[in-house]
Scaffold this motif. Structure first.
Motif, PDB file in Angstrom:
ATOM      1  N   PRO A  45       0.884  -1.149   0.027  1.00  0.00           N
ATOM      2  CA  PRO A  45      -0.056   0.004   0.076  1.00  0.00           C
ATOM      3  C   PRO A  45       0.738   1.239  -0.078  1.00  0.00           C
ATOM      4  CG  PRO A  45       0.063  -0.866   2.370  1.00  0.00           C
ATOM      5  CD  PRO A  45       0.841  -1.766   1.399  1.00  0.00           C
ATOM      6  N   PRO A  46       0.361   2.428  -0.389  1.00  0.00           N
ATOM      7  CA  PRO A  46       1.125   3.535  -0.192  1.00  0.00           C
ATOM      8  C   PRO A  46       1.755   3.711   1.085  1.00  0.00           C
ATOM      9  CG  PRO A  46      -0.689   3.953  -1.709  1.00  0.00           C
ATOM     10  CD  PRO A  46      -0.767   2.539  -1.006  1.00  0.00           C
ATOM     11  N   THR A  47       2.880   4.333   1.005  1.00  0.00           N
ATOM     12  CA  THR A  47       3.380   4.509   2.359  1.00  0.00           C
ATOM     13  C   THR A  47       3.238   5.845   2.797  1.00  0.00           C
ATOM     14  OG1 THR A  47       5.672   4.968   1.356  1.00  0.00           O
ATOM     15  CG2 THR A  47       5.276   3.056   1.954  1.00  0.00           C
ATOM     16  N   LYS A  48       2.571   6.671   2.212  1.00  0.00           N
ATOM     17  CA  LYS A  48       2.208   8.046   2.978  1.00  0.00           C
ATOM     18  C   LYS A  48       2.176   8.026   4.399  1.00  0.00           C
ATOM     19  CE  LYS A  48       1.146  10.232  -1.432  1.00  0.00           C
ATOM     20  NZ  LYS A  48       2.378   9.844  -2.027  1.00  0.00           N
ATOM     21  N   GLY A  49       1.657   7.103   4.946  1.00  0.00           N
ATOM     22  CA  GLY A  49       1.250   7.197   6.445  1.00  0.00           C
ATOM     23  C   GLY A  49       2.560   6.610   7.193  1.00  0.00           C
ATOM     24  N   CYS A  50       3.695   6.183   6.659  1.00  0.00           N
ATOM     25  CA  CYS A  50       4.993   5.534   7.259  1.00  0.00           C
ATOM     26  C   CYS A  50       5.495   6.377   8.206  1.00  0.00           C
ATOM     27  CB  CYS A  50       5.804   5.084   6.008  1.00  0.00           C
ATOM     28  SG  CYS A  50       7.351   4.425   6.954  1.00  0.00           S
ATOM     29  N   VAL A  51       5.474   5.950   9.363  1.00  0.00           N
ATOM     30  CA  VAL A  51       5.889   6.956  10.590  1.00  0.00           C
ATOM     31  C   VAL A  51       7.737   7.487  10.327  1.00  0.00           C
ATOM     32  CG1 VAL A  51       4.371   6.425  12.147  1.00  0.00           C
ATOM     33  CG2 VAL A  51       6.131   5.297  12.042  1.00  0.00           C
ATOM     34  N   ARG A  52       8.007   6.382   9.679  1.00  0.00           N
ATOM     35  CA  ARG A  52       9.523   6.437   9.424  1.00  0.00           C
ATOM     36  C   ARG A  52       9.671   7.482   8.496  1.00  0.00           C
ATOM     37  NH1 ARG A  52       8.408   1.065   9.953  1.00  0.00           N
ATOM     38  NH2 ARG A  52       9.341  -0.107  11.694  1.00  0.00           N
ATOM     39  N   LEU A  53       9.105   7.440   7.437  1.00  0.00           N
ATOM     40  CA  LEU A  53       9.149   8.714   6.635  1.00  0.00           C
ATOM     41  C   LEU A  53       8.885  10.093   7.110  1.00  0.00           C
ATOM     42  CD1 LEU A  53       8.116   7.221   3.088  1.00  0.00           C
ATOM     43  CD2 LEU A  53      10.465   7.613   3.855  1.00  0.00           C
ATOM     44  N   ALA A  54       7.958  10.094   8.088  1.00  0.00           N
ATOM     45  CA  ALA A  54       7.421  11.325   8.663  1.00  0.00           C
ATOM     46  C   ALA A  54       8.254  11.707   9.374  1.00  0.00           C
ATOM     47  CB  ALA A  54       5.915  10.930   9.208  1.00  0.00           C
ATOM     48  N   GLY A  55       9.191  11.071  10.309  1.00  0.00           N
ATOM     49  CA  GLY A  55       9.920  11.490  11.195  1.00  0.00           C
ATOM     50  C   GLY A  55      11.400  11.474  10.887  1.00  0.00           C
ATOM     51  N   ALA A  56      11.559  11.271   9.710  1.00  0.00           N
ATOM     52  CA  ALA A  56      13.240  11.348   8.999  1.00  0.00           C
ATOM     53  C   ALA A  56      13.842  12.650   9.178  1.00  0.00           C
ATOM     54  CB  ALA A  56      13.215  10.973   7.534  1.00  0.00           C
ATOM     55  N   LYS A  57      13.198  13.727   9.111  1.00  0.00           N
ATOM     56  CA  LYS A  57      13.796  14.932   9.074  1.00  0.00           C
ATOM     57  C   LYS A  57      14.352  15.132  10.633  1.00  0.00           C
ATOM     58  CE  LYS A  57      13.814  19.707   7.621  1.00  0.00           C
ATOM     59  NZ  LYS A  57      12.813  20.765   7.141  1.00  0.00           N
ATOM     60  N   GLU A  58      13.130  14.896  11.583  1.00  0.00           N
ATOM     61  CA  GLU A  58      13.480  15.178  13.090  1.00  0.00           C
ATOM     62  C   GLU A  58      14.472  14.234  13.099  1.00  0.00           C
ATOM     63  OE1 GLU A  58      11.212  14.762  17.219  1.00  0.00           O
ATOM     64  OE2 GLU A  58      10.131  14.389  15.483  1.00  0.00           O
ATOM     65  N   TYR A  59      14.745  12.889  12.763  1.00  0.00           N
ATOM     66  CA  TYR A  59      15.566  11.936  13.283  1.00  0.00           C
ATOM     67  C   TYR A  59      16.992  12.427  12.871  1.00  0.00           C
ATOM     68  CZ  TYR A  59      18.134   7.517  13.319  1.00  0.00           C
ATOM     69  OH  TYR A  59      19.199   6.832  13.596  1.00  0.00           O
ATOM     70  N   VAL A  60      17.148  13.016  11.503  1.00  0.00           N
ATOM     71  CA  VAL A  60      18.417  13.324  11.254  1.00  0.00           C
ATOM     72  C   VAL A  60      19.078  14.643  11.880  1.00  0.00           C
ATOM     73  CG1 VAL A  60      19.773  14.191   9.288  1.00  0.00           C
ATOM     74  CG2 VAL A  60      18.213  12.266   9.015  1.00  0.00           C
ATOM     75  N   TYR A  61      18.166  15.513  12.276  1.00  0.00           N
ATOM     76  CA  TYR A  61      18.653  16.993  12.968  1.00  0.00           C
ATOM     77  C   TYR A  61      18.180  17.010  14.156  1.00  0.00           C
ATOM     78  CZ  TYR A  61      19.408  17.995   7.913  1.00  0.00           C
ATOM     79  OH  TYR A  61      19.983  17.947   6.438  1.00  0.00           O
ATOM     80  N   HIS A  62      17.792  15.917  15.040  1.00  0.00           N
ATOM     81  CA  HIS A  62      17.351  16.117  16.357  1.00  0.00           C
ATOM     82  C   HIS A  62      18.688  16.578  17.060  1.00  0.00           C
ATOM     83  CE1 HIS A  62      16.074  15.299  20.404  1.00  0.00           C
ATOM     84  NE2 HIS A  62      14.763  15.291  19.815  1.00  0.00           N
ATOM     85  N   PRO A  63      18.675  17.507  17.995  1.00  0.00           N
ATOM     86  CA  PRO A  63      19.617  18.231  18.734  1.00  0.00           C
ATOM     87  C   PRO A  63      20.461  17.078  19.723  1.00  0.00           C
ATOM     88  CG  PRO A  63      17.529  18.941  19.696  1.00  0.00           C
ATOM     89  CD  PRO A  63      17.471  18.299  18.286  1.00  0.00           C
ATOM     90  N   ASN A  64      19.820  16.148  20.072  1.00  0.00           N
ATOM     91  CA  ASN A  64      20.205  15.145  20.987  1.00  0.00           C
ATOM     92  C   ASN A  64      20.861  13.969  20.286  1.00  0.00           C
ATOM     93  OD1 ASN A  64      19.599  16.723  23.287  1.00  0.00           O
ATOM     94  ND2 ASN A  64      17.613  15.774  23.539  1.00  0.00           N
TER      95      ASN A  64
END
Length: 107
Positions: A45-64
């Motif tokens: 199914p389309p992955t538009k709701g994939c939480v990994r994709l949705a959180g990718a930017k926060e994961y990469v640039y998280h200050p901690n």
């Protein structure tokens, strides 16, 4: 600079979905499903709701987020660490794995 789109594969789970990585000046803007992936219409199914994709930017640039290896210098639980080089980290880890292999076997 214009936004650059690079096709890649998402490795955050075993599905290995094809994605489009949008970047600008070498910085991640967003990641989205690659519409040219034939599996989108056939199997997955389309992955538009994939939480990994949705959180990718926060994961990469998280200050901690850890960006370099650390070695514990205090007792366990004291939360005391020192920064070490990548080579030191690889050497220490390989030494410990070697000792475990010698003690318990390679299995």
């Amino acid at each position: 600079m214009a936004e650059k789109v690079t096709r890649s594969i998402c490795r955050w789970c075993h599905s290995m979905c094809r994605v489009q990585v949008h970047s600008e000046d070498g910085k991640l803007v967003r990641i989205e499903e690659d519409p040219t992936d034939p599996r989108v219409k056939q199997i997955f199914p389309p992955t538009k709701g994939c939480v990994r994709l949705a959180g990718a930017k926060e994961y990469v640039y998280h200050p901690n987020r850890l960006r370099f290896p650390l070695r514990r210098v205090g007792e366990r639980g004291e939360n005391k660490w020192e920064r070490i080089t990548w080579q030191q980290a690889v050497d220490e880890i390989s030494e410990k794995v070697g000792k475990l292999k010698d003690k318990y076997g390679p299995e």
